[in-house]
Every structure is written in structure tokens, then in C-alpha cells.
Design a protein around this motif. Structure first.
Motif, PDB file in Angstrom:
ATOM      1  N   LEU A  25       6.858  -4.100   0.243  1.00  0.00           N
ATOM      2  CA  LEU A  25       6.326  -4.646  -1.011  1.00  0.00           C
ATOM      3  C   LEU A  25       6.284  -6.167  -1.028  1.00  0.00           C
ATOM      4  O   LEU A  25       5.357  -6.761  -1.570  1.00  0.00           O
ATOM      5  CB  LEU A  25       7.178  -4.172  -2.201  1.00  0.00           C
ATOM      6  N   ILE A  85       0.400   2.664  -5.148  1.00  0.00           N
ATOM      7  CA  ILE A  85       0.417   1.837  -3.943  1.00  0.00           C
ATOM      8  C   ILE A  85      -1.011   1.587  -3.455  1.00  0.00           C
ATOM      9  O   ILE A  85      -1.339   0.514  -2.990  1.00  0.00           O
ATOM     10  CB  ILE A  85       1.249   2.512  -2.835  1.00  0.00           C
ATOM     11  N   GLY A  91      10.310   3.067   3.768  1.00  0.00           N
ATOM     12  CA  GLY A  91       9.409   2.937   2.614  1.00  0.00           C
ATOM     13  C   GLY A  91       8.400   1.819   2.809  1.00  0.00           C
ATOM     14  O   GLY A  91       8.552   0.943   3.658  1.00  0.00           O
ATOM     15  N   PHE A 109      11.734   5.064  -6.309  1.00  0.00           N
ATOM     16  CA  PHE A 109      11.121   4.074  -5.430  1.00  0.00           C
ATOM     17  C   PHE A 109      10.862   2.796  -6.223  1.00  0.00           C
ATOM     18  O   PHE A 109      10.701   2.836  -7.435  1.00  0.00           O
ATOM     19  CB  PHE A 109       9.820   4.596  -4.806  1.00  0.00           C
ATOM     20  N   CYS A 164      12.300  -0.331 -10.664  1.00  0.00           N
ATOM     21  CA  CYS A 164      12.164   0.998 -10.054  1.00  0.00           C
ATOM     22  C   CYS A 164      11.398   1.951 -10.967  1.00  0.00           C
ATOM     23  O   CYS A 164      11.387   1.793 -12.188  1.00  0.00           O
ATOM     24  CB  CYS A 164      13.536   1.592  -9.761  1.00  0.00           C
ATOM     25  N   THR A 192       2.429   0.356   4.795  1.00  0.00           N
ATOM     26  CA  THR A 192       2.973   1.427   3.953  1.00  0.00           C
ATOM     27  C   THR A 192       3.916   2.351   4.711  1.00  0.00           C
ATOM     28  O   THR A 192       4.586   3.179   4.108  1.00  0.00           O
ATOM     29  CB  THR A 192       1.830   2.264   3.354  1.00  0.00           C
ATOM     30  N   ARG A 218       3.034   7.668  -7.493  1.00  0.00           N
ATOM     31  CA  ARG A 218       3.428   6.732  -6.448  1.00  0.00           C
ATOM     32  C   ARG A 218       2.255   6.402  -5.534  1.00  0.00           C
ATOM     33  O   ARG A 218       1.984   5.248  -5.251  1.00  0.00           O
ATOM     34  CB  ARG A 218       4.563   7.366  -5.649  1.00  0.00           C
ATOM     35  N   SER A 223      11.247  -3.308   0.578  1.00  0.00           N
ATOM     36  CA  SER A 223      10.342  -2.150   0.612  1.00  0.00           C
ATOM     37  C   SER A 223      10.580  -1.284  -0.613  1.00  0.00           C
ATOM     38  O   SER A 223      11.390  -1.617  -1.477  1.00  0.00           O
ATOM     39  CB  SER A 223      10.575  -1.336   1.884  1.00  0.00           C
ATOM     40  N   GLU A 224       9.883  -0.152  -0.659  1.00  0.00           N
ATOM     41  CA  GLU A 224      10.043   0.802  -1.773  1.00  0.00           C
ATOM     42  C   GLU A 224      11.467   1.342  -1.875  1.00  0.00           C
ATOM     43  O   GLU A 224      11.881   1.788  -2.937  1.00  0.00           O
ATOM     44  CB  GLU A 224       9.140   2.020  -1.542  1.00  0.00           C
TER      45      GLU A 224
END
Length: 1096
Positions: free
Chosen positions: A804, A708, A801, A889, A908, A765, A704, A864-865
């Protein structure tokens, strides 16, 4: 639920059976065909087998993962998959029958029906006691010879897929000619002039000519060296063997004692008549004759051992000439394409298909110098490893022709002038009308644009971003400012505006390049460039030059943006007072004039520089807007905004500074110098994230964080290496807040706004969304003279999270796209009228909302995540919230159009694809599709409009998928056909004298030899017959007319035969069971017959 099927015309499709409903709108279908599909493009990953049908002109490639790819004319492709996933070791076409036999490493044989649009397996046969090593199916025969590791040959009836009782045992074949086992079967073929004689090659070097009728060996040929392959001369009087010492031996059939001739194609001829030095093994040889000249001997391997570092070669020997053709990759297999399918006629070879580890090459044998054919298939996706992908559906209609016209000038010269010889099959009907473009970024800094309309793929244009930089000639010359070990130009992020054709890329060396599209060639004397000193702290008292970054200008102050440019020109100093690297970029831009061809031309190069010995952090987000003339990017240090028209830095702030006094975390800025680590270190976790949830395992945490932060180091894919920028301790980086999403738009920035205005939405983030207001000068000349004012709005929104994706909807639920400037040619002087127009022109959003009253609202969609929110603007009230996942996530989220409505599509890490309606965020689809097994999937998965998505399924292949109703409904028409009814060429004329005196080809009644009446039944334990799933599919998809009727009749007979066979097997099993019971009962009776009652 996934159902796997196969496709032609570009493709493979995997169905996702779903019903999508949105506000009463049926997106899917409730019938049996409710399915979305995927289409696969690119070179078959890890190829292992090759076959060609010379009448249908279809090529088949098998892979080590059990995939099967079939190629016809350009645009006609097909992908199938063996369920077991075992490697394909050999493929055999039933020539002009529309069928194919595959032999797998798990000792199974499969019969594929190609007479339908979706090929399927009709029969399978699983060998239980012996390993399959070689198969041979004579032309126009239904009996398949199967050689095994034990040296035996079994015979399979390909119509019923049952074993014959006729077996050639190894000991019977060699008898006393060898004291030891001759090894596995490496070759089987029948004499071209006598089908009753079978040539059997054993690995150890023994070759046997077997008489099928008398069931004994006619001749045995022994050689000291191991055999790799054998090939016949078409007259059946000679054959040639290739050996492990790099020699070829030519044998006369009737002279088994010694070879007629021994050749070492690449051996150095020594004086005094000594044997040449041994060479590497010749892995395969083919012997092809021509009516008008010398025969061709074509071979792979056999190079001398002293050719260290030499590339793999294919050798073509024709008469006295020997041509050595170097290949870029290892040779997996090759086949010579000939004019006739009959082995007993002059072969007349015209081309060679060479299957390489990562390429497919066709060589023209008819032209001098053996030029290669230009490959029309999209097999060059992996030319340099793919590092990122973007997918655009429903593009402007003039884009593809524009890209094609500039790309056509990039084509190589020197190809064969003949048509591509693999020309089988027919195209399907193209019913999809909207243009689709795929953009791939690569490790060498190149970018490729692909036309992906309908279900095909074709390269349009290639851009080399690395040519703007000075290249080091060798590793020793490399600048010590590099932050990656290799591939310093690798593309990480692509931001593209299809309407204005502006392109912006971010590379792994913390560089950003902005490109403008032009049809004119230009020479740029000085490449425009900016260097940005992106700091992590606001008041760094230890900063070598005491420089402080001023805060963002407050609304209305109108400060000059030049005053906040930390470094907007090439740096002159390369180290600070204490000898640390400072103010130097990672790459050096060329200082000589650059000739730029039509296509994408450099507008501006931006580079982040080293700060007091700290390398710049890799860029994590990027956005460009052609209407505003701005580009913005961020990393885990902060954010920078550049006006690419005025070539100035407008904004350069650490992430914490964006909050001002509103920081909810109360963080104190800290200097990176206080926690600096040696710059060469490489840490396992390269992250710009905050602490991770305890729900994740350690491996998932690493996955993860590395995803990111875009620090991809997928070793298998050979992608760009680990970044030295991860030298900052992971704890320090974990405490940082990276910029993870950026979106330019025209919307309401504050709660009390009465009208929308240009702004930038920034996602981090830690789940924060901040809004920056843009005050743009008027268009025309004023835009180049007056500064752009950027100021904070004070608006802060929070999600769980990392952020994105962000997008905006109007009150009707329609997507509000970012404002854009329509494309125009910049390298042609404008006339006066055009200039006046451009002064007045103010690019704005082209959304349906532009004509609405000011008082109407907009909706902000933020993903978001972990969750998604729909927020009403300007009130900033959260209208809808959806927790997407608790235990995993989101890797990718996109807001896309589908069937005249908008939805949020998410992929996901747990493998689920999910879609949600907008603005209500009601779940539409949740299907387990693909587990996240490697970083390649994570960094390439993306959604686009019309229910389409793609990802890199292997290092060489792109997988596309769709849940679009339109595509699903039109699928059957879009599919091409592999099999087309073609007359088999006439057999060669035997001639009067050959017919009179018994010369020419001798036919054989194989049914009489191998049928059950003659040879009996095969052992039941030897192999198990498995009916394939393709029986009913075959009837549905069979070609129409006489061919279709024949196929149906044959299939009906097959199915009847299967049922009778099953009944027979059950009856036999019952008889065996009864016999066994009787036998045991008799034994028991004998055992106890003479015993007294007290002895029991």
C-alpha cells in the motif's frame, strides 16, 4: 471508547480517548481531556427540518439521520447528533434564549442548550401513546403546543419539560362540524393580536379557532381539499391556507362559512368562469406584510400537472407580480426572514431561506429580480459526487494565497450585493498556524482545492480536467471505445507535489493528465499527448503487427528510451486486421487550440489504448516527480513510465517482466486474446488480485478486491459506473499481479551500493517490492536532449498482502521526502543568469540526511494490507516487522509526521485506526473508530501530517479527525460561540387609540391556564421525561457575566426541580403501589368472605 460532543466554528468533534507514547514522548495527555476529535464539513445529508432565530441570526437544519447542524456567520458552524438517529421532523428556536427544541420521528422532544460551546441536550420528553406531527412555540412563551396524529394538542412547559394537564381533544375541537375524524394536526399558531385564540389546522381541511380560556371553539372553517399549511396576516383578521389541489384560500376570521378569496397561482384560467384545472399540492405558504407596499405571499409547490420535467419552484407573489424561481433540487422547507420577531407587527421580509435536498439557497427579496446571496459556507463538496480525496497538512505557506488568487477569478457574478444575513455567533481563536489543503476528485472530472487550515473549510480553486477531451453531445454519439457506462472523466487517483505544485491525475477511462501551475494565461495550440499500449504478455505471437516489447535495458547498456516506445503518438489505425478494436484510446483529445486560464495548465495527456479488442485496464497506482521530470503509473497489466519533459515513454512492461528471471511464481505469460470475453460484460468481482484468504466472507472479498483495483461502483453515491474493463474473466485477472504502490526516491538500490541514487520502488498486489534504477542526464538543456536510462536493480523484497505505501527514513528517524524541484513560473522567459542557475541546479532530496556521510544508512518503511516492515539499506536486512492484522486488511496506510516524530498510521477494514512508531513499529494506538460500511469510506479515507485524517462520512459531508495534542489542547479556544447576548427588539407600539379602545395585541397569562394549579397533572403514561446529559456541561460552557450567572441559576433551579420531580414520581409510584395492594386485598376479602373452610 468514543465520546460524542459538538462544536462550532466549522464543526463537529468526536473524541478518541487515547494516550500515545513514543520513546518517552507523550503525544496525548493523561488528563480527562485526552482526546482526538473530528470536524465535519459540507451540506447536511438528507435534510428534513429548518428553523431560524431572527434575533440571534442563527440557522438550524435537522436531518433524516438525527443530525443537527447550526450555522452562524461564515466560519461559525456546529454539529450535534441525537443518539437515537431518528429523523428530525421539526425545529423550534426559543428566540434569543440560546435554546432549541427538536421534534423527532420517534415521538421525542429534546431541548438543546446553545449557550455553551458544545451544545448539549438539557431535557427530553418521550411520547408513548401518540405520534407527534406539529409543534408551535409562541415568541417569548415557555409553553410549547404539540399536535399529534390523533388530532389532539398537548402543552409542554419548556423550562421543566413536563406536560400540562390542559389538553385540546380533537372531538371537542370539531364537535359536530364533521362526521369523521379530521386527521392529524398539520398546523398550530396563535392569533397575532390575541394570544388566547389558537388556530388549529387538521389535515382533512378543517380549521378551528380555539378559545384557550373558555376551552371551546369560536369558529370552524371547513374546506373540501386537504390542508398542508396555514399562515396569519399580522393584524390577526385574516389567515391563508394552502391545499392539496394547488389552491390558496384566504379566510376572514369572523366569516367561517366560505373563503374570502380562492387563488390558484399556477392554474390555467378557463373561460366561462369555470374552476381552474387542479394543480400539484402547495406544500407551504407564508404571508408577510410590509409597511410601505403590498404583502408577500410565498409558496412552494402548486405547479400544474402538465409541467412534466419542470424543476421544483418557489413562487413569490407581491402585489400583481408573480415570480417563479426554479430550484436545482426538491424543496425540503423554506422560511422568510423578517426584520421583527413579533408576529403582530409589519413583518418587513428581506430574504427567503430555501432548504433544498442538496443545497441551501438565500433569496434577496429587496432587490429587483430576487437575486440569490453568495453562499459563504462550504456546502458544494458534492456538486459532483466525490470519487477520491487527498489531505495535505503543513504545506508551503505560499500555496494557499497562490491557489486563492487564481480561484478568485472563477467566481460567478450576479449575486445580491448585500451582506449574508445569517450572521450570528462569534469566531473562536485560531491557534493552529500551519496551512492545510484538502483536494477532492469528482465524477465529472473536476478537482477542487480547499483551504482546511485550523477547523474551517473554504474552496480555493476548481480545475476541470474534462475540458481537454471532445464531449459527445448525446448518448448515441458516444464513442464505442468507452470502458465505463457513465462519468468517463471521473477522477480515481491524485498525485500532487505541494513544493513544485506539479499535479497528476488518473481517470477512470485509463487516462493520465499532468498539470503545471502557472499564474499566466496561455493558449496551447496542440495539446501534448501520448498513447501507451500496455500489454499483459511479453511474446504475443498473435499480436496483429508482430510487435514485441523489448526487455528492460540492462545496467550500463544505455539503450535509447525511444526504442521501447510502443505507441507515443496519436494512433491512426482503430482496428486490427481481424476487425478488433486496436490502438485506440477511450477518450478523444481536442485537436483545436485550448485557452488555459491561470492556475493548473496541461503539460501532457497520456492514454492507454485498446489492444487487439481488449479494453485498457483502469489505473491502480500513480506517482509524479518534479525533480526527475517523470510520471509512472500501473494497472493489472503492467507499468509505464513517461518522461513528461521530453514527452516520451521510457518504460512499458507487463508486471511479470519486471521480475526478469527472478519470478518466484514461475508464471508463463499468456495472451489476453486467448481468454478474451465480450467487451460489454459486467462481472460482480472486478479485481486485479490474487486469491483471497478464506478468512473473509464473500461480501468482504468483493469489497476488498473492488477497492484495491479501484473499480468503485457505489450506486448510492451516484459515482462512476462499473467498468467494462472488467470484461476479462475474474479468474484471468485474479492470476494477474497489479501495480499497487509507486514511490520515487533517492536511496540505495542494491546491497553493495555505496551512495544513494535516484530510483523507483514498485509495490505489487502479491506483496512484492521491486526497485528500478533511474539514470538521469545533467540538468538544464542537457536534460531535454539526453535520454533518461531506466534499468532493473535485481532487488526484490517480499511482504504478506498487497503493498500500500512506501517511505524512507534517515538514520535519525526523519522522513526522507522525494526529491522535488522548487516551483517557478514556466510561462515567463528566464533571463541569462536564471538559465545558468537552472543548468547548475540539480534537485535533490531536502532531507536532513543530505549533509550526512555517504556510508550512513537509510530505512525503507513498507506497509502492506497485512503487515509492515522496516528494512535497513543498503544491507536490505529486515530490522522490524509488525503484523498489523490477521483477520482483516489495511485499507489505507500513510507514513506521517506527528509531534516532531514519524509514525505509520493505518485504517483497517474492521474499523480500527492504528498507529505505529518508526522505525521500531511499536503499537501506539489501536482504537475501534468506524466500521467499513461502504466503498465511499474505503476510497476517501486518508491520513496526513500532524495527526490528521479525513473521509467522506456521507455523499455530501467530509469528516476530519485528529489525535494531535496541539489541536486537542487548543480546542476550547478554537471553538466559536453560537450564542451572543443581544437585546430583544422593543415590542411594537400599540398607539393611543388602540390602547384606549382595547385594540392591538391581547396578552394571555398562560401560566394561569396551563399551570398545574389550573389544569391539573397530565397523565403519567402519556409521556416520559428523560433528563439530558447536558446539565453539568451547560454550567461549564455557559457564557460569562450576567448571562452566565442567569444560565447557572436557571440550570440549578432546573436540576433542583428535576430532583424534586424524581422524588415526587417515586412517592407517587409508592402511593400507587400501596393503593393497588389495598385494593387487591379488599377484593380478596370480599371473594372469600362468605366461603366455608372446605370450599377453599
Amino acid at each position: 471508547m468514543l465520546r460524542e460532543v459538538a462544536l462550532s466554528c466549522g464543526a463537529s468533534w468526536i473524541g478518541i480517548e487515547v494516550i500515545l507514547r513514543q520513546a518517552g514522548l507523550l503525544i496525548g495527555s493523561s488528563s480527562d481531556d485526552e482526546s482526538g476529535f473530528t470536524v465535519r464539513h459540507g451540506f447536511p445529508y438528507q435534510p428534513s427540518a429548518l428553523a431560524f432565530d431572527p434575533v440571534q441570526k442563527i440557522l438550524a437544519i435537522g436531518t433524516q439521520t438525527g443530525a443537527l447542524r447550526l450555522f452562524g456567520r461564515p466560519g461559525v458552524e456546529c454539529y450535534c447528533q441525537h443518539d437515537s438517529g431518528a429523523a428530525v421532523i421539526q425545529l423550534q428556536f426559543l428566540i434569543n434564549e440560546g435554546a432549541l427544541v427538536s421534534a423527532l420521528a420517534d415521538d421525542t422532544l429534546h431541548l438543546w442548550n446553545l449557550r455553551q460551546k458544545r451544545p448539549a441536550i438539557l431535557h427530553s420528553l418521550k411520547f408513548n401513546r401518540e405520534r407527534i406531527t406539529f409543534c408551535h412555540l409562541p415568541f417569548q412563551s415557555k409553553w410549547l403546543y404539540v399536535g399529534t396524529e390523533r388530532g389532539n394538542i398537548h402543552i409542554v412547559n419548556v423550562e421543566s419539560f413536563t406536560l400540562s394537564g390542559y389538553v385540546i381533544m380533537w372531538n371537542k375541537a370539531i364537535e359536530l362540524s364533521s362526521k369523521s375524524h379530521p386527521g392529524p394536526i398539520v398546523h398550530i399558531s396563535d392569533n397575532p393580536m390575541d394570544e388566547g385564540k389558537l388556530l388549529i389546522g387538521f389535515e382533512s381541511g378543517t380549521v378551528v379557532l380555539w378559545d384557550l380560556k373558555s376551552k371551546k371553539a369560536d369558529y370552524r372553517y371547513t374546506h373540501d381539499e386537504a390542508i398542508h399549511s396555514v399562515a396569519w396576516h399580522h393584524e390577526g383578521k385574516q389567515f391563508i391556507c394552502s391545499h392539496s389541489d394547488g389552491t390558496l384560500t384566504i379566510w376572514n376570521v369572523k366569516s367561517p362559512t366560505k373563503p374570502f378569496q380562492t387563488i390558484t397561482p399556477h392554474g390555467k384560467q378557463l373561460k366561462d368562469g369555470k374552476k381552474p384545472e387542479p394543480c400539484k399540492p402547495i406544500l407551504k405558504v407564508e404571508y408577510k406584510t410590509t409597511r410601505a407596499g403590498e404583502p408577500f405571499i410565498i409558496l412552494s409547490g402548486g405547479l400544474s400537472y402538465d409541467t412534466v420535467g419542470r424543476r421544483p419552484c418557489l413562487t413569490v407573489m407581491h402585489g400583481k407580480s408573480t415570480a417563479v424561481l426554479e430550484m436545482d433540487y426538491s424543496i425540503v422547507d423554506f422560511l422568510t426572514l423578517c426584520e421583527t420577531p413579533y408576529p403582530n407587527d409589519f413583518q418587513e421580509p428581506y430574504a427567503v431561506v430555501v432548504l433544498l435536498e442538496k443545497d441551501l439557497v438565500l433569496i434577496d427579496l429587496a432587490q429587483n429580480g430576487y437575486p440569490i446571496f453568495e453562499n459563504p459556507y462550504p456546502l458544494t463538496i458534492h456538486e459532483s459526487p466525490v470519487t477520491c480525496c487527498e489531505y495535505f497538512a503543513d504545506c508551503p505557506v505560499d500555496l494557499i494565497p497562490a491557489l486563492y488568487s487564481v480561484g478568485a477569478r472563477q467566481k460567478r457574478q450576479g449575486y445580491s450585493k448585500k451582506e449574508w444575513p445569517i450572521s450570528g455567533g462569534n469566531w473562536g481563536l485560531i491557534t493552529q498556524s500551519y496551512p492545510e489543503i484538502i483536494i477532492t476528485g469528482h465524477a465529472d472530472g473536476s478537482i477542487k482545492f480547499w483551504d482546511a487550515s485550523a477547523i474551517t473549510l473554504q474552496v480555493l480553486y476548481k480545475l476541470k480536467t474534462a475540458k481537454v477531451f471532445e464531449k459527445s453531445r448525446n448518448k448515441d454519439d458516444r464513442p464505442n471505445t468507452d470502458i465505463v457506462d457513465e462519468d468517463p472523466y471521473a477522477i480515481q487517483i491524485i498525485s500532487w507535489c505541494p513544493e513544485s505544485r506539479m499535479l497528476c491525475i488518473a481517470g477512470v477511462s485509463a487516462h493520465v493528465i499532468i498539470y503545471r501551475f502557472s499564474k499566466q494565461e496561455v493558449t496551447t495550440e496542440v495539446i501534448p499527448m501520448l498513447e501507451v499500449r500496455l500489454l499483459y504478455e511479453i511474446n504475443d505471437i498473435e499480436s496483429p503487427d508482430g510487435e514485441q516489447v523489448p526487455p528492460l535495458p540492462t545496467p550500463g547498456t544505455g539503450s535509447n528510451p525511444q526504442s521501447i516506445v510502443p505507441q507515443s503518438h496519436p494512433s491512426t489505425s482503430s482496428s486490427s486486421s481481424d476487425g478488433l478494436r486496436d490502438n485506440v484510446p477511450c477518450l478523444k483529445v481536442k485537436n483545436s487550440p485550448l485557452k488555459q486560464s491561470p492556475g493548473y495548465q496541461i503539460e501532457l495527456v497520456i492514454q492507454l489504448v485498446w489492444v487487439s479488442g481488449e479494453p485498457p485496464q483502469q489505473i491502480t497506482s500513480l506517482a509524479v516527480n518534479s525533480a526527475y521530470g517523470l510520471v509512472v503509473f500501473g494497472n493489472c497489466n503492467g507499468i509505464a513510465m513517461v518522461d513528461y519533459l521530453q514527452k516520451t515513454v521510457l518504460l512499458n512492461l507487463g508486471t511479470i517482466e519486471l521480475y526478469g528471471s527472478n519470478d518466484p511464481y514461475r508464471r508463463e505469460p499468456r495472451s489476453p486474446r486467448k481468454s478474451r470475453q465480450p467487451s460489454g460484460g459486467m462481472l460482480t468481482v472486478a479485481s486485479c488480485m490474487c486469491g483471497l484468504s478464506n478468512l473473509y466472507s464473500e461480501s468482504v472479498k468483493k469489497l476488498r478486491t473492488s477497492y484495491i483495483s479501484k473499480s468503485f461502483h457505489d450506486v448510492k453515491d451516484n459515482s462512476f459506473s462499473r467498468s467494462r474493463s472488467s470484461s476479462v474473466t475474474s479468474i484471468d485477472k485474479e492470476s494477474r499481479e497489479a501495480i499497487s504502490a509507486l514511490h520515487f526516491c533517492e536511496t540505495f538500490t542494491r546491497k553493495n551500493d555505496t551512495s544513494p541514487s535516484p530510483c523507483l520502488w514498485v509495490g505489487t498486489t502479491l506483496g512484492t517490492v521491486l526497485v528500478i534504477v533511474l539514470n538521469l542526464p545533467p540538468g538544464g538543456e542537457q536534460r531535454l536532449l539526453q535520454p533518461v536510462i531506466v534499468s532493473p536493480s535485481g532487488t526484490i523484497l517480499r511482504l504478506k498482502g498487497a503493498i500500500l505505501r512506501m517511505a524512507f527514513l534517515d538514520t535519525t528517524g526523519s522522513l526522507v521526502p522525494p526529491a522535488h524541484e522548487p516551483w517557478r513560473e514556466h510561462n515567463v522567459p528566464e533571463d541569462k543568469d536564471e538559465k545558468d542557475k537552472s543548468k547548475k541546479r540539480r534537485p535533490v532530496s531536502v532531507s536532513p540526511s543530505s549533509s550526512q556521510e555517504i556510508s550512513e544508512n537509510q530505512y525503507a518503511v513498507i506497509c502492506s494490507e497485512k503487515q509492515a516492515k522496516v528494512i535497513s539499506l543498503p544491507s536490505q536486512n529486515c530490522l522490524y516487522k509488525q503484523n498489523i492484522t490477521e483477520t482483516s486488511f489495511v485499507l489505507r496506510g500513510d507514513i506521517v509526521s506527528l509531534s516532531n516524530s514519524i509514525c505509520l498510521a493505518c485504517f483497517c477494514a474492521n474499523g480500527h485506526i492504528m498507529t505505529f512508531s518508526l522505525p521500531s513499529l511499536r503499537p501506539l494506538l489501536d482504537v475501534y473508530y468506524l466500521p467499513l460500511t461502504n466503498m465511499r469510506i474505503a476510497r476517501t479515507f486518508c491520513f496526513t501530517n500532524n495527526g490528521q485524517a479525513l473521509y467522506l462520512v456521507s455523499p455530501t459531508e467530509i469528516q476530519r479527525l485528529t489525535y494531535s495534542q496541539e489541536t486537542c489542547e487548543n480546542l476550547q479556544e478554537m471553538l466559536g460561540e453560537l450564542f451572543t447576548p443581544v437585546e430583544t427588539p422593543e415590542a411594537p407600539n400599540r398607539g393611543f387609540f388602540k390602547g384606549l379602545f382595547g385594540g392591538g395585541a391581547q396578552s394571555l397569562d398562560r401560566e394561569e391556564l396551563f399551570g398545574e394549579s389550573a389544569s391539573g397533572k397530565a397523565s403519567r403514561s402519556l409521556a416520559q421525561h428523560i433528563p439530558g446529559p447536558g446539565g453539568i456541561e451547560g454550567v461549564k460552557g455557559a457564557a460569562s457575566g450576567v448571562v452566565g450567572e442567569l444560565a447557572r441559576a436557571r440550570l440549578a433551579l432546573d436540576e433542583r426541580g428535576q430532583k424534586l420531580g424524581e422524588l415526587e414520581e417515586k412517592t407517587a409510584a409508592m402511593l400507587y403501589s400501596a393503593d393497588s395492594f389495598s385494593k387487591h386485598a379488599h377484593e380478596m376479602m370480599l371473594k372469600y368472605k362468605d366461603k366455608k373452610w372446605y370450599q377453599f
